[in-house]
Scaffold this motif. Structure first.
Motif, PDB file in Angstrom:
ATOM      1  N   ILE A  89       0.845  -1.207   0.000  1.00 21.25           N
ATOM      2  CA  ILE A  89       0.000   0.000   0.000  1.00 21.25           C
ATOM      3  C   ILE A  89       0.871   1.243   0.000  1.00 21.25           C
ATOM      4  N   ASN A  90       0.484   2.217  -0.836  1.00 23.38           N
ATOM      5  CA  ASN A  90       1.152   3.521  -0.775  1.00 23.38           C
ATOM      6  C   ASN A  90       0.139   4.621  -1.079  1.00 23.38           C
ATOM      7  N   MET A  91       0.636   5.848  -1.241  1.00 18.17           N
ATOM      8  CA  MET A  91      -0.256   6.982  -1.512  1.00 18.17           C
ATOM      9  C   MET A  91       0.163   7.696  -2.796  1.00 18.17           C
ATOM     10  N   SER A  92       1.043   7.064  -3.598  1.00 16.72           N
ATOM     11  CA  SER A  92       1.673   7.832  -4.681  1.00 16.72           C
ATOM     12  C   SER A  92       1.653   7.229  -6.066  1.00 16.72           C
ATOM     13  N   VAL A  93       1.354   5.946  -6.195  1.00 18.00           N
ATOM     14  CA  VAL A  93       1.543   5.355  -7.530  1.00 18.00           C
ATOM     15  C   VAL A  93       0.486   5.858  -8.526  1.00 18.00           C
ATOM     16  N   LEU A  94      -0.632   6.359  -7.981  1.00 15.25           N
ATOM     17  CA  LEU A  94      -1.636   6.995  -8.840  1.00 15.25           C
ATOM     18  C   LEU A  94      -1.752   8.464  -8.468  1.00 15.25           C
ATOM     19  N   PRO A  95      -1.948   9.342  -9.422  1.00 17.52           N
ATOM     20  CA  PRO A  95      -2.150   9.076 -10.848  1.00 17.52           C
ATOM     21  C   PRO A  95      -0.858   8.932 -11.655  1.00 17.52           C
ATOM     22  N   GLU A  96       0.294   8.815 -10.972  1.00 23.83           N
ATOM     23  CA  GLU A  96       1.578   8.812 -11.695  1.00 23.83           C
ATOM     24  C   GLU A  96       1.600   7.781 -12.837  1.00 23.83           C
ATOM     25  N   ALA A  97       1.199   6.531 -12.495  1.00 27.34           N
ATOM     26  CA  ALA A  97       1.262   5.467 -13.511  1.00 27.34           C
ATOM     27  C   ALA A  97       0.283   5.746 -14.654  1.00 27.34           C
ATOM     28  N   LYS A  98      -0.897   6.313 -14.328  1.00 29.44           N
ATOM     29  CA  LYS A  98      -1.892   6.608 -15.377  1.00 29.44           C
ATOM     30  C   LYS A  98      -1.387   7.700 -16.317  1.00 29.44           C
ATOM     31  N   LEU A  99      -0.771   8.728 -15.726  1.00 25.52           N
ATOM     32  CA  LEU A  99      -0.311   9.845 -16.553  1.00 25.52           C
ATOM     33  C   LEU A  99       0.889   9.443 -17.403  1.00 25.52           C
ATOM     34  N   ALA A 100       1.747   8.584 -16.849  1.00 25.25           N
ATOM     35  CA  ALA A 100       2.871   8.078 -17.654  1.00 25.25           C
ATOM     36  C   ALA A 100       2.328   7.309 -18.854  1.00 25.25           C
ATOM     37  N   ARG A 101       1.275   6.509 -18.627  1.00 29.14           N
ATOM     38  CA  ARG A 101       0.676   5.742 -19.732  1.00 29.14           C
ATOM     39  C   ARG A 101       0.101   6.680 -20.781  1.00 29.14           C
ATOM     40  N   GLU A 102      -0.628   7.721 -20.323  1.00 29.79           N
ATOM     41  CA  GLU A 102      -1.193   8.662 -21.305  1.00 29.79           C
ATOM     42  C   GLU A 102      -0.096   9.363 -22.100  1.00 29.79           C
ATOM     43  N   ALA A 103       1.049   9.579 -21.462  1.00 31.84           N
ATOM     44  CA  ALA A 103       2.164  10.241 -22.161  1.00 31.84           C
ATOM     45  C   ALA A 103       3.000   9.230 -22.950  1.00 31.84           C
ATOM     46  N   GLU A 104       2.556   7.976 -22.982  1.00 26.61           N
ATOM     47  CA  GLU A 104       3.230   6.888 -23.720  1.00 26.61           C
ATOM     48  C   GLU A 104       4.642   6.624 -23.211  1.00 26.61           C
ATOM     49  N   LEU A 105       4.841   6.836 -21.907  1.00 25.54           N
ATOM     50  CA  LEU A 105       6.151   6.540 -21.315  1.00 25.54           C
ATOM     51  C   LEU A 105       6.120   5.168 -20.658  1.00 25.54           C
ATOM     52  N   GLY A 106       7.200   4.427 -20.774  1.00 26.67           N
ATOM     53  CA  GLY A 106       7.334   3.209 -19.991  1.00 26.67           C
ATOM     54  C   GLY A 106       7.334   3.604 -18.512  1.00 26.67           C
ATOM     55  N   TYR A 107       6.794   2.753 -17.658  1.00 31.17           N
ATOM     56  CA  TYR A 107       6.730   3.102 -16.236  1.00 31.17           C
ATOM     57  C   TYR A 107       6.831   1.831 -15.409  1.00 31.17           C
ATOM     58  N   ALA A 108       7.757   1.833 -14.453  1.00 33.83           N
ATOM     59  CA  ALA A 108       7.858   0.715 -13.501  1.00 33.83           C
ATOM     60  C   ALA A 108       8.103   1.298 -12.118  1.00 33.83           C
ATOM     61  N   LEU A 109       7.641   0.561 -11.103  1.00 34.20           N
ATOM     62  CA  LEU A 109       7.762   1.033  -9.720  1.00 34.20           C
ATOM     63  C   LEU A 109       8.642   0.082  -8.922  1.00 34.20           C
ATOM     64  N   ILE A 110       9.648   0.646  -8.280  1.00 34.76           N
ATOM     65  CA  ILE A 110      10.427  -0.126  -7.311  1.00 34.76           C
ATOM     66  C   ILE A 110       9.898   0.289  -5.941  1.00 34.76           C
ATOM     67  N   ALA A 111       9.141  -0.629  -5.328  1.00 34.03           N
ATOM     68  CA  ALA A 111       8.493  -0.341  -4.049  1.00 34.03           C
ATOM     69  C   ALA A 111       9.357  -0.900  -2.925  1.00 34.03           C
ATOM     70  N   THR A 112       9.585  -0.091  -1.911  1.00 35.51           N
ATOM     71  CA  THR A 112      10.440  -0.511  -0.800  1.00 35.51           C
ATOM     72  C   THR A 112       9.589  -0.527   0.464  1.00 35.51           C
TER      73      THR A 112
END
Ligand SMILES: CSC[C@H]1O[C@H](OP(=O)(O)O)[C@H](O)[C@@H]1O
Ligand SMILES: Nc1ncnc2[nH]cnc12
Length: 314
Positions: free
Chosen positions: A193-216
């Motif tokens: 659980i976090n508070m940050s992966v959205l909307p970051e991942a959605k906006l990266a997708r709309e901008a056609e950027l590859g996106y991966a999350l390293i969660a610690t």
């Protein structure tokens, strides 16, 4: 701004306000149609000349709450610098016994528990688009990272495990979850659980950027019946060690990427998996300039292949 373009953008989360072991080039602060990014962006040079850009999601002094991160500006700024993909870091709570604080994860799915107060799209005017988001993290990039992050963790030698294929819940915050919510997220299949992966991942997708999350993982959230619920103090206990490992992992992964590209490995296809993905997501693209000329101009900043910065659309 230096002549060559940035290849990868790195977004640092809580505790990760700078990277190490990179050759500093310059800091930039691009103003986007959605304002300025969370922090100055540091451009660094990797061996073989590859440039990367780093920004701190909550600002370098951690002054921006999860709900008010200027995510559209962050994604747009990284794209405008040339980034083809984003490697994001995040401090997360663990919803599973087998993911103790200190472990690293590459999640593959997201459950959205934000409350609709974050703007989650670049398409907010009269140009409408529906991006595919079934697989919210770039599959090729995550698969490549699975190997490289595991190598980095082994090299660091602190016996940190890497978990893959996990589901992350993104909650609004800033308060942590109640016990009932934490238990419910586990029943839903949430692992982190976090508070940050959205909307970051959605906006990266709309901008056609590859996106991966390293969660610690920093804590066990609040689902364990006989344990105290999570506090910020629990998170802070693990944050510094996690950030130091994240810096090691980032330096290793980025250098492997630069080396792979210099060696002629086909790594660009891993970074650019999402390019072209918005082609059939935009409704009436040829009418965009008529439907919403100002919107089309803004969208040209993140999607220059579909929108033109001048009033007349391609
Ligand atoms: C500091 S605890 C909660 C805070 O930490 C995480 O931030 P980030 O994802 O930027 O590392 C989490 O998402 C919350 O924003
Ligand atoms: N338990 C938790 N809940 C939400 N975000 C977090 N970030 C770190 N730990 C967290």
């Amino acid at each position: 701004m230096s002549e060559s373009k940035v290849l990868v953008g790195v977004i640092g989360g809580s505790g990760l306000y700078h990277l190490d072991n990179l050759t500093f080039v310059e800091t930039v602060n691009p103003e986007t149609p959605w304002g300025f990014p969370s922090s100055l962006i540091t451009i660094s040079r990797l061996p073989w000349g590859t440039l990367i850009a780093f920004l701190a999601r909550h600002g370098t002094g951690h002054t921006i709450t999860p709900s008010t991160v200027p995510t559209r500006a962050n994604i747009a700024a990284l794209k405008s610098l040339g980034a083809r993909a984003i490697l994001a870091f995040s401090a997360v709570g663990s919803l599973r016994e087998e993911i103790p604080p200190g472990d690293f994860c590459l999640p593959s799915q997201i459950i959205d528990r934000t409350k609709g107060i974050r703007v989650a799209s670049f398409f907010t005017g009269n140009i409408v688009a529906h991006a595919s988001f079934a697989d919210p993290f770039s599959k090729k990039l995550s698969a490549w990272l699975e190997v490289k992050v595991a190598e980095a963790l082994k090299k660091e030698g602190r016996n940190i495990s890497l978990h893959t294929g996990k589901t992350i819940v993104c909650m609004e915050g800033p308060q942590f979850s109640t016990r009932a919510e934490s238990v419910m997220y586990r029943q839903w299949g949430g692992d982190l659980i976090n508070m940050s992966v959205l909307p970051e991942a959605k906006l990266a997708r709309e901008a056609e950027l590859g996106y991966a999350l390293i969660a610690t993982a920093t804590d066990y959230d609040s689902w364990r019946p006989s344990e105290a619920g999570v506090t910020a103090a629990d998170v802070f206990k693990t944050l510094q060690a996690n950030a130091s490992t994240s810096r090691f992992v980032a330096a290793y992964v980025l250098e492997e990427l630069a080396k792979g590209i210099a060696d002629g490995q086909n790594l660009m296809s891993i970074l650019t998996e999402e390019e072209g993905s918005m082609k059939f997501s935009i409704m009436r693209p040829s009418q965009a300039a008529v439907d919403d000329p100002a919107g089309a101009q803004q969208l040209a900043y993140v999607l220059p292949n579909y929108f033109s910065a001048s009033a007349n659309q391609a």
